[in-house]
Each structure stands twice: as C-alpha cells, then as structure tokens.
Design an enzyme around this catalytic site. Sequence first.
Site, mmCIF file in Angstrom:
data_model
loop_
_atom_site.group_PDB
_atom_site.id
_atom_site.type_symbol
_atom_site.label_atom_id
_atom_site.label_comp_id
_atom_site.label_asym_id
_atom_site.label_seq_id
_atom_site.Cartn_x
_atom_site.Cartn_y
_atom_site.Cartn_z
ATOM 1 N N GLU A 252 0.948 -1.248 -0.061
ATOM 2 C CA GLU A 252 -0.007 -0.046 -0.026
ATOM 3 C C GLU A 252 0.897 1.440 0.009
ATOM 4 O O GLU A 252 0.609 2.123 0.699
ATOM 5 C CB GLU A 252 -1.005 0.132 1.180
ATOM 6 C CG GLU A 252 -1.897 -1.019 1.210
ATOM 7 C CD GLU A 252 -2.827 -0.984 2.437
ATOM 8 O OE1 GLU A 252 -2.680 -0.406 3.277
ATOM 9 O OE2 GLU A 252 -3.740 -2.054 2.326
ATOM 10 N N GLU A 358 -6.196 -11.291 0.168
ATOM 11 C CA GLU A 358 -7.228 -10.568 0.909
ATOM 12 C C GLU A 358 -8.623 -10.551 0.598
ATOM 13 O O GLU A 358 -9.377 -9.515 0.439
ATOM 14 C CB GLU A 358 -6.721 -9.233 1.447
ATOM 15 C CG GLU A 358 -5.238 -9.227 1.821
ATOM 16 C CD GLU A 358 -4.740 -7.676 2.350
ATOM 17 O OE1 GLU A 358 -5.525 -7.223 2.620
ATOM 18 O OE2 GLU A 358 -3.550 -7.644 2.217
HETATM 19 C C1 XIL Z 1 -5.699 -5.895 8.710
HETATM 20 C C2 XIL Z 1 -6.176 -6.913 9.494
HETATM 21 O O1 XIL Z 1 -7.129 -7.751 9.129
HETATM 22 C C3 XIL Z 1 -6.244 -6.476 10.977
HETATM 23 O O2 XIL Z 1 -6.540 -7.824 11.932
HETATM 24 C C4 XIL Z 1 -5.202 -5.759 11.361
HETATM 25 O O3 XIL Z 1 -5.630 -5.237 12.758
HETATM 26 C C5 XIL Z 1 -5.062 -4.568 10.485
HETATM 27 O O4 XIL Z 1 -4.818 -4.987 9.159
HETATM 28 N N1 XIL Z 1 -4.655 -4.357 3.952
HETATM 29 C C6 XIL Z 1 -3.737 -5.119 4.208
HETATM 30 C C7 XIL Z 1 -4.094 -5.984 5.640
HETATM 31 O O5 XIL Z 1 -2.755 -5.161 3.638
HETATM 32 O O6 XIL Z 1 -2.763 -6.439 6.270
HETATM 33 C C8 XIL Z 1 -5.134 -5.600 6.485
HETATM 34 O O7 XIL Z 1 -5.244 -6.387 7.538
HETATM 35 C C9 XIL Z 1 -6.083 -5.218 5.737
HETATM 36 C C10 XIL Z 1 -5.937 -3.990 4.651
#
Ligand code: XIL
Length: 445
Positions: A252, A358
């Site tokens: 990101e 994700e």
């Molecule tokens: C999120 C997790 O799901 C949470 O448990 C944590 O507290 C914060 O991060 N983009 C990403 C992930 O790359 O690492 C994120 O995950 C969600 C958004």
Amino acid sequence: MKNLINYLKIFLLIIFSLIVSCGSDDDLNVTVIDEEREIPISVDFEVTISETNTFEITVNNTSTGTNGLISYWQFTENGERVADNDGPETHVYAVAGDYLVTLTVEAPDADITVSKTVTIAETSTDNTALKNAANGFSMGMAVRSNRLSGSHNAVLVREFNSLTAEFEMKMDQIYKTEGSLDFTASDIIVDYGVANNMDVHGHTLVWHNSIPSWMNNFSGTDEEFETLVEDYITTVMQRYAGKVRSWDVVNEAIEDGSNALRNSIFRQKMGDNYIEKCYQYARAADPNAILFYNDYNVTFDTGKQNAMFAIVDNLQSKNLIDGVGAQMHISFNFPTRTQIQSVVDGTVSRGLKMHFAELDIRVNPNNDITSLTQQRAIAQQNKAKEVAEIYNAIPDENKFALTLWGMRDSESWLPEFWGQPDWGLFYNEDFSPKRSHEGLLEGME
Ligand code: XIL
C-alpha cells in the site's frame, strides 16, 4: 375436563420427545393428535449423506399433518435454526464427527422435535474442498497464531494449502521494541504451515500502517534508519528462507486520490526510491523468495492501478519483482467483472504472477441490513463465483494464489474497520461453509 386432556397431551408429548431424542437413528417419528384440527401430526425426516461429498447431507421432511405449521432444522446440537422450506435441504459440514440433526415442528400445543445422529467420516473424495477445486494455484487463508487448532485446524488442513498471517508478521508485531525482534507468533504460524505442507505467504515487510511507535520516533540519521530497515528485511527473510515462499515486500505505498507515493517515514528517510531499495534488500536476503507488491482498490481505481504498474515496471526492469497482489476487499455489487479483469490483464501482460490477496466480500457497504439476508447471501455467492472464475481463467504460468481474508464472519476485520455490521467471509459460526464458499467452488468448476 378439556384442560385435563390438554395437560395429558402435553405430558405425552414431552415423553415422546424424550424417547425420540434419546433414541437411536432409525425410523423415529412422533405422532400426536392435534384436536383442534382433528388430524394426526406425525413428525419424521430422512437424512442421507451425499456419495460425492461425504461432508454433505440431505434432509427431507416426511412429516404428515403439518401443513401450515412452521418447522425448522438444526444441523448441530442447539445449532443455528434454519427454516424448513419445501423439498429437501442440503447442509455441508466442515469437519468430520457425529452431529445431531433436529427437526422441530411448531405444533399448536407444543413444539415437536425429532433428532437423529449423522456420522460424517473423513473422506478422500471431497471435491468441495477449495484446494481440490483450485486448478494450478494455491488456496490461501489469513490466520492468527491462536486460531490454528480445533475446528480452525480441521478447516485449514481440509481446504487450504497456503497461509498468510493476518497481522503477526507485520513490522509492528515482530519489531515491537528497538533492538529486539520477537518471532514468537510468526514462528507458530510458519511452523504450522511447514508441518502441514502449506505455502506460507509473508505479509508484509514494509507497510505505513504497521510501523512500531519507536520507529516513528526514530531520532538517528537517515543512513541509520536505512540500515535498520535493511537489517530488518534481511533478518526476517533469512529466518524464514525455505519456509516462506513469497513476500509482500512493500504494501500500500500509493496514496488514495493523488496516487502519489505516500509520504511514509520510509519515504521521508530513505527517499523517493525507498521502494526499490526495499526490494533490493529482499532479493539479496532470499533470492528464492517470490516478491510481490500488494495494494487495494487497484481494480476500479484506474489512476491508482496506473501508479501501481509504474512502480511495478520500475522494479521489473531491475528484476526485483515477481508478482502483483491485488487486495480483494470488495463488495457484493462492486467492482465489476471488467474492472477486476483489468488488473489481471495488466499483470499477465507483464508476465508477472497474480495474487488475488485478501478476499472478502462486503454485503452491507451501505449499512442497510441488520442480518445476512438470503438475497445478499446469494449476491455474495455470485460475486465469489465471478472472482473465482476470473482467477481460474488466468494462464497457468501467471497463477499464484487466491487468499481469503479470514474464515468465519465473526472473525473478519470488516465490522471493526468500517464501524458497521457485515458478513464478508466464507464460513458460518459453526464452521460450515456459506453460500459464498459455494460460489468459489462454482467459479472453479
Ligand atoms: C488488517 C487485519 O485484518 C487486521 O486484523 C489488522 O488489525 C489490520 O490489518 N490491507 C492489508 C491487511 O494489507 O494487512 C489489512 O489487514 C487489511 C487491509
């Protein structure tokens, strides 16, 4: 006198229910006379285990005299109530074991229940496990070190062959204190993956959202900061070399709206080419690791997608990157198939690997439902199918993994992040697969 008869009826009914629920599996039924309507009520059902998927049962309500009465199923003891609609219903269990299946009919005098035990055996003919349905790529799941046992374990080993740590391999977890790395949680996850023959995807080395607070307050020189980041990437990757097959090196990096580089502490201290530096450290640390750049909204946000591919092109020209991770935090109605396809096309045309990372599918982005309605569950299933279809159609050499961002709805990061309820994942509370899971399977057929 009428009262006495009614009491007697209820008493008999309770006795019947007791006998039935303590009984064995065969031909159970309850018959009572519903005096008001003067017809006998007989409650019974058939249950069969599917031959192609021995985790799936079909139940068929064979009761008589129950027209107009409400009835429901429970597929586990005291489990969630599922409306008994016309015709047979199917239910898929996640885990082998003995389950009590109960049919309850809300008769005029008192509920009538019939229960039978089904035994779900371990099977090798399970074509509903995601990893078996996936052709030429891994099925990944985001995990936590304290969610690797019991039913979590059972679902993981049955359906998945890739793991991503949901948060425990991020910098603010491993590098909580200056000068000391804590691998307790990350080791548990990596060891679990290795022990179960799973790929482990490392997530993530450098992310503006997981910077330890001591690092944010770093008071040394820029050179010292850079060395610190280099040492961190090197140490972590070398610790897991041969165990973690791939890494999101930078996560990101692009700012929403402007599509410029986020002005993170990494950029401030290491310069505009900090991304390239991080990938150089990573390549050097473990030349066998598959290196990804990972970001969100890169399907529909064409400006962001272009900015991402510009970063990727620079890295690729120096042989520092192997794949693109498109975070699939999407909704039941957005983005479109064409938009999702566009990031695939950009990745495949560059000869890189595509990670659908994700995946979760919001069903309540407008906060207009208070429970998962059937309509939204179906819409979610259709979107899941679409995502899996798009992924499945990627040329084999560009396939990598499709990773789900959590197992049960109650474990999802979505409600907390958005501050409203949602049901974005793939399993129910009892670990049975949701319609969205069925959608994934359909998309991979
Ligand atoms: C999120 C997790 O799901 C949470 O448990 C944590 O507290 C914060 O991060 N983009 C990403 C992930 O790359 O690492 C994120 O995950 C969600 C958004």
